[in-house]
Design an enzyme around this catalytic site. Structure first.
Site, short mmCIF file in Angstrom:
data_model
loop_
_atom_site.label_atom_id
_atom_site.label_comp_id
_atom_site.label_asym_id
_atom_site.label_seq_id
_atom_site.Cartn_x
_atom_site.Cartn_y
_atom_site.Cartn_z
N ASP A 45 0.84 -1.20 0.00
CA ASP A 45 0.00 0.00 0.00
C ASP A 45 0.87 1.25 0.00
OD1 ASP A 45 -2.28 -1.50 0.07
OD2 ASP A 45 -2.66 -1.24 2.21
N LYS A 67 -3.67 3.27 -3.06
CA LYS A 67 -5.00 3.82 -3.32
C LYS A 67 -5.12 5.16 -2.64
CE LYS A 67 -7.27 -0.71 -3.52
NZ LYS A 67 -8.34 -1.57 -2.93
N MET A 179 -10.52 7.29 7.73
CA MET A 179 -10.72 7.93 6.43
C MET A 179 -11.77 9.04 6.50
SD MET A 179 -10.69 4.37 4.22
CE MET A 179 -11.77 3.54 5.40
#
Length: 261
Positions: A45, A67, A179
């Site tokens: 990641d 991402k 997030m």
């Protein structure tokens, strides 16, 4: 989700879904460190830092599947296919994920794809972002006087405004939002609409375990301003509940991190 036929012949490798923790290499588990050091293919990641990446052998292939809110290097089905393909070619694949691989990491989907293809898969837990933010920010996510229930939710998801968050935060509860930086205003409004008091205590923990870590405290109604005025960037978590009033001088956490840097 993509499905793959079981491998019928040849030597099959393995896939290890490894939690890289919050970023500080010293917070890796011993098992995680040993697997990284033996990896032939490292699928990682974007939040996995260079110090952890450097632990892999010089000859290991490093494949970024980073991402972000606006851009994905690979779609999830493509990541699943990549892991299976490399393992069926006989390689030891380490899928390195920030935090814990099964907490908002889609590790369950990747493990399912590997099992469907007959690929041996191991899941190695990591210190989650919530655990790191709590401990390093000196915020006890549970506390005998304040909270016996902890909930984790994603603040960046489809249909956020339609979800029912009533009861997730309040007396005796701690809510941790992953997030949520980009949607802080919507989160604040939604929680107040669902019954949480505007003066509910909140904390934003930015870059837990990393140099420049910050712990910013305030109240729910002021959450958008906390994020905007302090230019908070990911990785960051939002913690809501009376436990965020614990911890005293938050500079202590920053001093500890800066001393290590």
């Amino acid at each position: 989700m993509a499905h793959f036929p079981p491998h019928q012949s040849g030597s099959v490798g393995t896939v290890s879904l490894v939690g890289a923790g919050p970023g500080d290499p010293e917070l890796l588990t011993l098992r995680a460190a040993r697997l990284i050091e033996r990896a032939e293919v490292l699928v990682h990641d974007g939040l996995v830092g260079p110090e952890i990446m450097a632990m892999a052998p010089a000859g290991a292939r490093r494949i970024s599947v980073a991402k972000s809110r606006a851009r994905h290097t690979m779609k999830q089905d493509e990541i699943n296919a990549l892991l299976v393909r490399e393992a069926l070619a006989g390689r030891h694949v380490v899928r390195l994920k920030g935090g814990d691989p099964l907490i908002f990491g889609r590790g369950g989907e990747e493990a399912e794809a590997c099992r469907a293809a007959g690929v041996p898969v191991e899941i190695v837990p990591g210190i989650s972002a919530a655990q790191a933010a709590g401990s390093l920010g000196q915020i006890p996510l549970t506390h005998r006087d304040h909270a016996s229930i902890v909930s984790f939710v994603a603040g960046q998801c489809k249909g956020l405004t339609e979800q029912d968050w009533s009861g997730l935060a309040g007396v005796g509860r701690t809510l941790v939002i992953y997030m949520g930086v980009a949607t802080a205003a919507q989160i604040s409004e939604k929680l107040m609409e669902d019954g949480l008091a505007p003066d509910a205590a909140v904390a934003v923990v930015e870059r837990a375990s990393l140099p420049g870590m910050r712990v910013l405290r305030g109240v729910l109604a002021g959450l958008p301003e906390i994020v905007a005025e302090n230019d908070v960037r990911s990785p960051a978590l939002i913690v809501i509940g009376e436990v965020t009033r614990e911890g005293g001088d938050t500079a202590l956490a920053r001093i500890a991190m800066e001393a290590k840097a």
